[in-house]
Design a protein around this motif. Structure first.
Motif, PDB file in Angstrom:
ATOM      1  N   PHE A  89       0.827  -1.204   0.000  1.00  0.00           N
ATOM      2  CA  PHE A  89       0.000   0.000   0.000  1.00  0.00           C
ATOM      3  C   PHE A  89       0.864   1.259   0.000  1.00  0.00           C
ATOM      4  CE2 PHE A  89      -2.297   3.363   2.399  1.00  0.00           C
ATOM      5  CZ  PHE A  89      -3.306   3.594   1.478  1.00  0.00           C
ATOM      6  N   ARG A  90       1.936   1.249   0.784  1.00  0.00           N
ATOM      7  CA  ARG A  90       2.813   2.416   0.822  1.00  0.00           C
ATOM      8  C   ARG A  90       3.448   2.657  -0.549  1.00  0.00           C
ATOM      9  NH1 ARG A  90       4.045   0.274   5.943  1.00  0.00           N
ATOM     10  NH2 ARG A  90       6.015  -0.661   5.286  1.00  0.00           N
ATOM     11  N   THR A  91       3.836   1.568  -1.221  1.00  0.00           N
ATOM     12  CA  THR A  91       4.413   1.696  -2.556  1.00  0.00           C
ATOM     13  C   THR A  91       3.402   2.282  -3.530  1.00  0.00           C
ATOM     14  OG1 THR A  91       5.890  -0.189  -2.198  1.00  0.00           O
ATOM     15  CG2 THR A  91       5.464   0.436  -4.477  1.00  0.00           C
ATOM     16  N   GLN A  92       2.160   1.796  -3.479  1.00  0.00           N
ATOM     17  CA  GLN A  92       1.119   2.286  -4.386  1.00  0.00           C
ATOM     18  C   GLN A  92       0.798   3.748  -4.117  1.00  0.00           C
ATOM     19  OE1 GLN A  92      -0.119   0.544  -6.966  1.00  0.00           O
ATOM     20  NE2 GLN A  92      -1.180   2.417  -7.572  1.00  0.00           N
ATOM     21  N   ALA A  93       0.722   4.124  -2.844  1.00  0.00           N
ATOM     22  CA  ALA A  93       0.428   5.513  -2.485  1.00  0.00           C
ATOM     23  C   ALA A  93       1.489   6.448  -3.039  1.00  0.00           C
ATOM     24  CB  ALA A  93       0.337   5.643  -0.970  1.00  0.00           C
ATOM     25  N   LEU A  94       2.750   6.045  -2.963  1.00  0.00           N
ATOM     26  CA  LEU A  94       3.845   6.883  -3.459  1.00  0.00           C
ATOM     27  C   LEU A  94       3.872   6.920  -4.981  1.00  0.00           C
ATOM     28  CD1 LEU A  94       6.583   5.909  -0.875  1.00  0.00           C
ATOM     29  CD2 LEU A  94       5.531   8.157  -1.136  1.00  0.00           C
ATOM     30  N   LYS A  95       3.434   5.837  -5.620  1.00  0.00           N
ATOM     31  CA  LYS A  95       3.370   5.843  -7.088  1.00  0.00           C
ATOM     32  C   LYS A  95       2.377   6.891  -7.570  1.00  0.00           C
ATOM     33  CE  LYS A  95       4.597   1.066  -8.294  1.00  0.00           C
ATOM     34  NZ  LYS A  95       4.051  -0.209  -8.841  1.00  0.00           N
ATOM     35  N   PHE A  96       1.255   6.995  -6.870  1.00  0.00           N
ATOM     36  CA  PHE A  96       0.223   7.935  -7.293  1.00  0.00           C
ATOM     37  C   PHE A  96       0.722   9.372  -7.188  1.00  0.00           C
ATOM     38  CE2 PHE A  96      -3.551  10.446  -7.426  1.00  0.00           C
ATOM     39  CZ  PHE A  96      -4.453   9.716  -8.171  1.00  0.00           C
ATOM     40  N   VAL A  97       1.364   9.707  -6.070  1.00  0.00           N
ATOM     41  CA  VAL A  97       1.829  11.086  -5.923  1.00  0.00           C
ATOM     42  C   VAL A  97       3.013  11.374  -6.840  1.00  0.00           C
ATOM     43  CG1 VAL A  97       0.940  11.524  -3.611  1.00  0.00           C
ATOM     44  CG2 VAL A  97       3.150  10.424  -3.863  1.00  0.00           C
ATOM     45  N   GLN A  98       3.686  10.332  -7.339  1.00  0.00           N
ATOM     46  CA  GLN A  98       4.735  10.551  -8.325  1.00  0.00           C
ATOM     47  C   GLN A  98       4.119  11.177  -9.584  1.00  0.00           C
ATOM     48  OE1 GLN A  98       6.992   7.075  -9.442  1.00  0.00           O
ATOM     49  NE2 GLN A  98       7.836   8.055 -11.253  1.00  0.00           N
ATOM     50  N   THR A  99       2.908  10.747  -9.924  1.00  0.00           N
ATOM     51  CA  THR A  99       2.213  11.327 -11.073  1.00  0.00           C
ATOM     52  C   THR A  99       1.917  12.801 -10.835  1.00  0.00           C
ATOM     53  OG1 THR A  99       1.186   9.206 -11.651  1.00  0.00           O
ATOM     54  CG2 THR A  99       0.113  11.203 -12.475  1.00  0.00           C
ATOM     55  N   LEU A 100       1.380  13.127  -9.668  1.00  0.00           N
ATOM     56  CA  LEU A 100       1.087  14.523  -9.351  1.00  0.00           C
ATOM     57  C   LEU A 100       2.362  15.353  -9.307  1.00  0.00           C
ATOM     58  CD1 LEU A 100      -1.670  14.212  -6.587  1.00  0.00           C
ATOM     59  CD2 LEU A 100      -1.946  14.819  -8.993  1.00  0.00           C
ATOM     60  N   ALA A 101       3.434  14.771  -8.782  1.00  0.00           N
ATOM     61  CA  ALA A 101       4.709  15.482  -8.713  1.00  0.00           C
ATOM     62  C   ALA A 101       5.194  15.847 -10.104  1.00  0.00           C
ATOM     63  CB  ALA A 101       5.754  14.632  -7.989  1.00  0.00           C
ATOM     64  N   HIS A 102       5.039  14.929 -11.043  1.00  0.00           N
ATOM     65  CA  HIS A 102       5.478  15.184 -12.415  1.00  0.00           C
ATOM     66  C   HIS A 102       4.678  16.325 -13.036  1.00  0.00           C
ATOM     67  CE1 HIS A 102       7.272  14.072 -16.310  1.00  0.00           C
ATOM     68  NE2 HIS A 102       6.105  14.441 -16.812  1.00  0.00           N
ATOM     69  N   VAL A 103       3.368  16.342 -12.780  1.00  0.00           N
ATOM     70  CA  VAL A 103       2.528  17.408 -13.321  1.00  0.00           C
ATOM     71  C   VAL A 103       2.949  18.759 -12.759  1.00  0.00           C
ATOM     72  CG1 VAL A 103       0.185  18.320 -13.497  1.00  0.00           C
ATOM     73  CG2 VAL A 103       0.574  15.857 -13.690  1.00  0.00           C
ATOM     74  N   VAL A 104       3.114  18.815 -11.435  1.00  0.00           N
ATOM     75  CA  VAL A 104       3.489  20.085 -10.795  1.00  0.00           C
ATOM     76  C   VAL A 104       4.840  20.571 -11.293  1.00  0.00           C
ATOM     77  CG1 VAL A 104       4.040  21.199  -8.595  1.00  0.00           C
ATOM     78  CG2 VAL A 104       2.115  19.612  -8.734  1.00  0.00           C
ATOM     79  N   LYS A 105       5.795  19.661 -11.440  1.00  0.00           N
ATOM     80  CA  LYS A 105       7.132  20.053 -11.868  1.00  0.00           C
ATOM     81  C   LYS A 105       7.169  20.515 -13.320  1.00  0.00           C
ATOM     82  CE  LYS A 105       8.833  19.118  -7.908  1.00  0.00           C
ATOM     83  NZ  LYS A 105       9.537  17.884  -7.633  1.00  0.00           N
ATOM     84  N   ASN A 106       6.106  20.220 -14.072  1.00  0.00           N
ATOM     85  CA  ASN A 106       6.085  20.604 -15.482  1.00  0.00           C
ATOM     86  C   ASN A 106       5.013  21.635 -15.816  1.00  0.00           C
ATOM     87  OD1 ASN A 106       8.040  18.902 -17.306  1.00  0.00           O
ATOM     88  ND2 ASN A 106       7.319  17.520 -15.698  1.00  0.00           N
ATOM     89  N   ILE A 107       4.567  22.386 -14.821  1.00  0.00           N
ATOM     90  CA  ILE A 107       3.518  23.381 -15.091  1.00  0.00           C
ATOM     91  C   ILE A 107       4.011  24.509 -15.982  1.00  0.00           C
ATOM     92  CG2 ILE A 107       2.087  22.928 -13.074  1.00  0.00           C
ATOM     93  CD1 ILE A 107       3.546  25.177 -11.629  1.00  0.00           C
TER      94      ILE A 107
END
Length: 262
Positions: A152-170
């Motif tokens: 579960f911890r791995t999956q939770a971090l995978k999801f925020v990796q997606t959001l992190a990529h979006v924010v870093k590329n705004i």
């Protein structure tokens, strides 16, 4: 792939440790995880300090929360499906003020990333338990013990990796659309596990709920700034889901509008 295999292996070590030890994660390990997220994309251009504060231009700034809309429909006994117009969001380009707020209210700290990812998935499972079938590991645990599992911890971090990529590329939104579209395409393989088109709605609701709670908890923002931050994060959540949904629907038909990401 946004991490080398070696880096990803070390990253996984940070989430495989027992839940009771998570809060005692060594400072060096926490810094490493934060550094990994900060390197998910190229460095970004920052706006100059003398730039004028821009007015909000988000196409969904005033839209009502979809969860509340659904609840009202259910209470009224209506079968009307709440329609959200997405055409205006497909080519969304956040303005200077919106970019400033997104960057200001995001963090690459381990605790922030894990807590946000965990809140998103807990919301999804609480409001649509059928989504649990998409994650077979949950069946290996008694009751809610899965919340403390390494999977579960791995999956939770995978999801925020997606959001992190979006924010870093705004500042480079042309890179974000194909990235999200590709994630949607990859979700086609979960159709056999029971993934349904309407699940994208609960993912969007979960992001909005978790991010709104985060904005309201920030002491560095005044009331007006919190309201503005909630609006722009809701827009980002909608933008994210619209393009993932598009990739998913196209993928089911064997269509891919973008070349494979390297």
């Amino acid at each position: 792939m946004y991490m080398s295999n070696a880096v990803y292996d070390v990253f996984r070590c940070c989430v495989r440790m027992p839940s009771a030890s998570l809060s005692k994660l060594p400072a060096a390990a926490r810094q490493f995880v934060s550094h990994v997220f900060s390197l998910l994309s190229s460095s970004q251009t920052t706006s100059s300090s003398n730039e004028k504060r821009a007015n909000f231009s988000t196409p969904q700034a005033n839209r009502r929360n979809k969860v509340e809309d659904r609840r009202m429909s259910e209470n009224s006994g209506s079968n009307v499906i709440v329609q959200i117009h997405t055409k205006s969001i497909e080519k969304w380009e956040p303005n200077v003020r919106e970019k400033e707020l997104l960057r200001r209210t995001w963090s690459d700290e381990f605790d922030f990333l894990y807590d946000l990812g965990s809140a998103i998935y807990c919301y999804i499972f609480d409001h649509n338990p059928h989504c649990k079938q998409l994650f077979p590991f949950i069946a290996n645990y008694e009751g809610d013990a899965w919340k403390h599992s390494k999977e579960f911890r791995t999956q939770a971090l995978k999801f925020v990796q997606t959001l992190a990529h979006v924010v870093k590329n705004i500042y480079h939104m042309d890179r974000v659309e194909p990235y999200l579209y590709a994630i949607g395409q990859r979700h086609c393989r979960f159709a056999e596990r029971g993934f349904k088109h309407e699940y994208w709605d609960i993912f969007q609701d979960a992001m909005e709920h978790a991010l709104e709670a985060r904005m309201k908890s920030l002491t560095s923002l005044d009331i007006t700034e919190k309201e503005e931050a909630v609006k722009v994060w809701r827009t980002l959540a909608l933008y994210t889901v619209v393009h993932m949904r598009a990739g998913y629907l196209d993928g089911l038909q064997g269509i891919n509008r973008f070349p494979p990401l390297v």
